[in-house]
Design a protein around this motif. Structure first.
Motif, PDB file in Angstrom:
ATOM      1  N   ASN A 281       0.856  -1.198   0.000  1.00 44.54           N
ATOM      2  CA  ASN A 281       0.000   0.000   0.000  1.00 44.54           C
ATOM      3  C   ASN A 281       0.883   1.236   0.000  1.00 44.54           C
ATOM      4  N   ASP A 282       0.501   2.209  -0.825  1.00 42.99           N
ATOM      5  CA  ASP A 282       1.243   3.482  -0.853  1.00 42.99           C
ATOM      6  C   ASP A 282       0.264   4.638  -1.039  1.00 42.99           C
ATOM      7  N   PRO A 283      -0.262   5.170   0.054  1.00 44.06           N
ATOM      8  CA  PRO A 283      -1.208   6.282  -0.065  1.00 44.06           C
ATOM      9  C   PRO A 283      -0.597   7.482  -0.772  1.00 44.06           C
ATOM     10  N   HIS A 284      -1.344   8.046  -1.708  1.00 42.35           N
ATOM     11  CA  HIS A 284      -0.877   9.189  -2.495  1.00 42.35           C
ATOM     12  C   HIS A 284      -1.433  10.470  -1.894  1.00 42.35           C
ATOM     13  N   LEU A 285      -0.547  11.281  -1.383  1.00 38.46           N
ATOM     14  CA  LEU A 285      -0.917  12.511  -0.696  1.00 38.46           C
ATOM     15  C   LEU A 285       0.039  13.612  -1.137  1.00 38.46           C
ATOM     16  N   GLY A 286      -0.211  14.829  -0.662  1.00 44.52           N
ATOM     17  CA  GLY A 286       0.610  15.948  -1.072  1.00 44.52           C
ATOM     18  C   GLY A 286       2.063  15.799  -0.646  1.00 44.52           C
ATOM     19  N   ILE A 287       2.973  16.221  -1.516  1.00 45.75           N
ATOM     20  CA  ILE A 287       4.409  16.230  -1.233  1.00 45.75           C
ATOM     21  C   ILE A 287       4.912  17.648  -1.466  1.00 45.75           C
ATOM     22  N   GLY A 288       5.666  18.147  -0.519  1.00 48.55           N
ATOM     23  CA  GLY A 288       6.216  19.492  -0.660  1.00 48.55           C
ATOM     24  C   GLY A 288       6.181  20.261   0.632  1.00 48.55           C
ATOM     25  N   SER A 289       5.494  19.716   1.640  1.00 43.55           N
ATOM     26  CA  SER A 289       5.376  20.393   2.923  1.00 43.55           C
ATOM     27  C   SER A 289       5.524  19.340   4.021  1.00 43.55           C
ATOM     28  N   PHE A 290       4.814  19.524   5.137  1.00 40.34           N
ATOM     29  CA  PHE A 290       4.882  18.548   6.214  1.00 40.34           C
ATOM     30  C   PHE A 290       4.510  17.162   5.694  1.00 40.34           C
ATOM     31  N   GLY A 291       5.211  16.130   6.167  1.00 37.52           N
ATOM     32  CA  GLY A 291       4.864  14.774   5.794  1.00 37.52           C
ATOM     33  C   GLY A 291       3.492  14.402   6.326  1.00 37.52           C
TER      34      GLY A 291
END
Length: 797
Positions: A281-291
């Motif tokens: 499983n690899d949830p796709h969420l925003g990248i560029g700020s807080f993890g």
């Protein structure tokens, strides 16, 4: 009376602190061994930090284990927690000033308005005790750092604020309304008002297919962006704290919202090279700020769970217990509707509903503001829910219905319930606490694996939720359906199951129970199916490879249409792309050229098929639509669609070649997709110079992949090529042989630049080098680098 077992456990924990890392471990430096007295514990707990920054919490009761989770997430991510908490409870202005008052008002508009104590009472006593303990753990760390400001995260001194204490009631007060579909409703209505409703399929084709019609009674031509009201507020104005106040913190772009999703697959023992089930499983969420994920391991009698949790939400969202592994991807349920209200021309506090006029419920509030008088506001509520727009001059208002604000619609206790479950049967009892739409994946030590869609779906009196509807009662909600009305599968005959946000409703699913029409293009899912179907025995290494697969189905389809020859300007691009394997590898120049071509082609196609008056609404083109028009040009392109398609393709190829030379230099041999597709992670308030100086950006590496590869790495909107989201947390679970399991958590566990875990997973994530997910006590103790003993006591004065 002294409890002998308690005394022995406490003595053992103290000996560990004195002697070092425990079984097989070297003695720890004194600086990495701590003893802390905290309020809210019933017995001592030990926190063992491994070399990857993962805290392993060893408690004597389940609530105390959740206390430990609250404590460690506040230890590692306090400002992240605090900022989100202030935003959700509507208390930003009291810390940051008057510019934030409108945002506080919007937050309070979407607070749960029922009986909070009754909502808490919906949870069984054990679950509620764990939630209370999680909040107490956060507060214990806040007490600790306030008593010793040297422990405060750097943001607090820079901004001149202190963290806000939590209350368990906050978990149900501010559930975080799911409103992602309302902008789609406005877009469709506005296109319908222009007589261009067919263009909505350019942006987002309905999946499943469905006839799109204007709801009876809706004046589509009167719908505008103003109907979104406070929902149209831009991102938080932290730029006001910087020397240049014209730089607001941006909200998530529509591109990011469109690409939100995940991959997951479960492999049964018969198809597994290990003879045990595998869950990836690899949830796709925003990248560029807080993890977006913090990893923790909670253990106590009757509880042993590890994995990624969402900071501020008690429990583990993706991971495994000692009995089963679990993961999730986004399912699609339309859980919010917009209602257009007609105001009484003689009294704007009345709106038409049923056979007459109904009065808004009004709540006058005063929002505390730093260094200023409180900001006074009036909140209104209609029969459907919060009123987001109220315009007496137009005799018009807008209200919103959302699942989150219905009784039982908050999901604060869902992860606790799931973590406490022991098997598939008890999980199904836990699912009633989980309102958000999810494909839940499961695999257990007995060799079973399953899939259940969970979430609550509204029951509408009329309509499908695709456009705003009249708020006169004809379209009101009449109830909710829970997971029992949604599909599932247990031990599928093919030996595996996968989901990737595609339409996975079974064939012949009842048309009156279709939960949404927003399922994604199936490119990732199709690639996963293609791979798994060809592997009679799937290994952990196969899962690692698949999770980092950069094959692009859209690229393969477009390359099949590549002309043999073109104009002088297009010829170099044709030669370079001919024979390309359609893999978006970071070191590929062809991948870089393809991505530039894809953007050029999409922009030119939109300009061709979308009239000028609709271009602010139709700003993106679905990849399946673009490829469909390229493969089968039709009348939308003009009187001679094939010739127009060919000219458009040639012009895009020439423009892409020129752009690539300008961006990457004149030598195509030096072009690299990763040089464009950079992974940069910065503090969300880095527009404030002091924050930027204290929190160095994590950057310097590029990535392969894009929005449609299994290794999802979304592109930020033009003109940037940076990664804006994707699989930031990854897990591959060897079910039953737990210490073989693997994970990554970008960029690391801590948000503190002084921590060794601020960016320690950035490099491995870029390279696809999965890290161990240690689970057994022996494996953990060998890799222990820090131990903390929390003991019951009083909060620091």
């Amino acid at each position: 009376m002294l409890n002998r077992r308690s005394f022995l456990l406490q003595s053992a924990a103290m000996m560990a602190l004195v002697s070092g890392a425990g079984r097989g471990g070297a003695a720890l430096p004194l600086s990495r061994r701590r003893r802390v007295e905290v309020a809210g514990l019933s017995a001592p707990i030990e926190i063992v930090d491994d070399s990857y920054g993962i805290p392993h919490i060893r408690a004597r009761s389940k609530p105390d284990a959740f206390f430990g989770q609250g404590y460690v997430v506040a230890r590692d991510r306090l400002f992240q927690l605090d900022l989100a908490h202030r935003r959700e409870v509507g208390r930003l202005a009291e810390a940051f000033g008057a510019e934030f008052a409108l945002h506080d008002g919007r937050a309070r508009l979407f607070h749960y308005r029922g009986d909070l104590d009754q909502e808490l009472a919906r949870a069984p006593a054990e679950i509620l005790a764990c939630a209370r303990a999680y909040v107490a753990g956060i507060n214990a760390r806040i007490d600790e750092v306030v008593a010793n400001p040297a422990l405060l995260p750097l943001e607090y001194e820079i901004l001149g604020v202190r963290p806000l204490k939590w209350d368990v009631r906050d978990l149900v007060l501010a559930p975080g309304a799911s409103l992602g579909s309302v902008e789609d409703e406005i877009r469709r209505a506005r296109l319908a008002g222009m007589g261009l409703l067919e263009l909505d399929a350019v942006v987002a084709p309905l999946r499943p297919a469905w006839p799109l019609t204007v709801p009876e009674g809706l004046d589509a031509a009167a719908v505008s962006e103003a109907d979104l009201g406070v929902l149209g507020l831009e991102g938080l104005p932290f730029g006001s704290l910087a020397p240049r106040p014209d730089l607001p913190v941006p909200a998530a772009s529509s591109n990011e919202l469109t690409n939100a999703g995940s991959n997951a697959w479960t492999i049964g023992p018969a198809r597994s090279a290990t003879g045990r089930a595998i869950l990836a499983n690899d949830p796709h969420l925003g990248i560029g700020s807080f993890g977006p994920r913090h990893v923790a391991h909670l253990s106590a009698p009757g509880l042993d769970v590890i994995g990624g949790g969402a900071p501020g939400l008690p429990g583990i969202m993706q991971g495994h217990t000692d009995r089963f592994a679990f993961g999730r991807t986004n399912f699609h349920i339309d859980q919010a509707d917009l209602f257009i209200l007609e105001l009484n021309p003689d009294d704007s506090e009345l709106y038409r509903h049923g056979d007459g006029w109904k009065r808004f419920e009004r709540v006058d509030i005063a929002i505390p503001v730093r260094d200023a008088a409180p900001a006074k506001m009036t909140l209104r509520f209609a029969a459907q829910g919060p009123v987001v727009a109220h315009d007496p001059t137009k005799h018009r208002a807008t209200s919103v219905a959302t699942i989150d604000l219905q009784p039982g619609g908050g999901g604060a206790f869902a992860m606790i319930a799931i973590n406490l479950a022991r098997d598939w049967k008890s999980l199904r009892d836990a699912f009633r606490f989980h309102p958000s739409p999810t494909n839940f994946h499961y695999a257990d030590v007995d060799g079973n694996h399953g899939w259940q869609v969970i979430g609550y779906a509204p029951v509408r009196r009329r309509g499908e939720g695709l456009m705003p509807v009249p708020g006169d009662g004809r379209y009101d909600w009449t109830g909710m359906r829970d997971f029992r009305s949604l599909p599932s599968e247990y031990n599928p005959a093919k030996g595996w199951f996968a989901s990737a946000n595609q339409n996975n409703l079974p064939p012949n699913w009842p048309r009156d129970r279709i939960p949404a029409f927003s399922f994604r293009d199936p490119y990732r899912y199709d690639r996963i199916v293609e791979t798994l179907s060809a592997q009679p025995k799937h290994s952990l290494a196969d899962s690692v490879t698949l999770m980092h697969d950069t094959f692009s189905a859209p690229a393969r389809q477009l390359m099949a249409l590549l002309p043999t020859h073109g104009s002088a300007g297009a010829e170099p691009a044709i030669r370079m792309l001919s024979g390309w394997n359609a893999r978006l590898e970071g070191d590929s120049g062809q991948a870089a050229l393809f991505e530039i071509l894809w953007r050029e082609l999409g922009a030119r196609m939109l300009a061709r098929i979308v009239p000028e008056k609709a271009r602010d609404l139709v700003t993106e083109i679905s990849p399946s639509v673009l490829l469909g028009l390229m493969a089968g040009p039709d009348g939308r392109l003009g009187a001679n669609p094939v010739a127009i398609r060919d000219a458009l393709f040639d012009a895009a190829l020439a423009a892409a070649w020129n752009s690539a030379r300008q961006i990457m230099g004149p030598d195509p041999a030096a072009w690299r997709w990763g040089a464009l597709h950079q992974v940069r992670i910065a503090h969300p308030l880095s527009r404030i110079p002091a924050i930027a100086a204290a929190f160095p950006a994590i950057e310097g590496e590029g990535s392969g992949g894009d929005s449609y590869t299994v290794m999802a790495r979304w592109l930020r909107g033009s003109p940037s090529w940076n990664v804006s989201g994707g699989a930031s947390y990854l897990q591959i679970i060897d079910v039953g042989a737990w210490d073989n399991s693997l994970m990554l958590n970008l960029p690391g566990q801590s948000n503190d630049p002084r921590s060794p875990h601020y960016r320690d997973q950035y490099g491995p994530w870029i390279k696809g080098e999965m890290q161990p997910m240690l689970f057994s006590r022996a494996a953990i103790d060998v890799r222990a680098v820090g131990r903390t003993l929390l003991r019951p006591g009083k909060a620091p004065s």
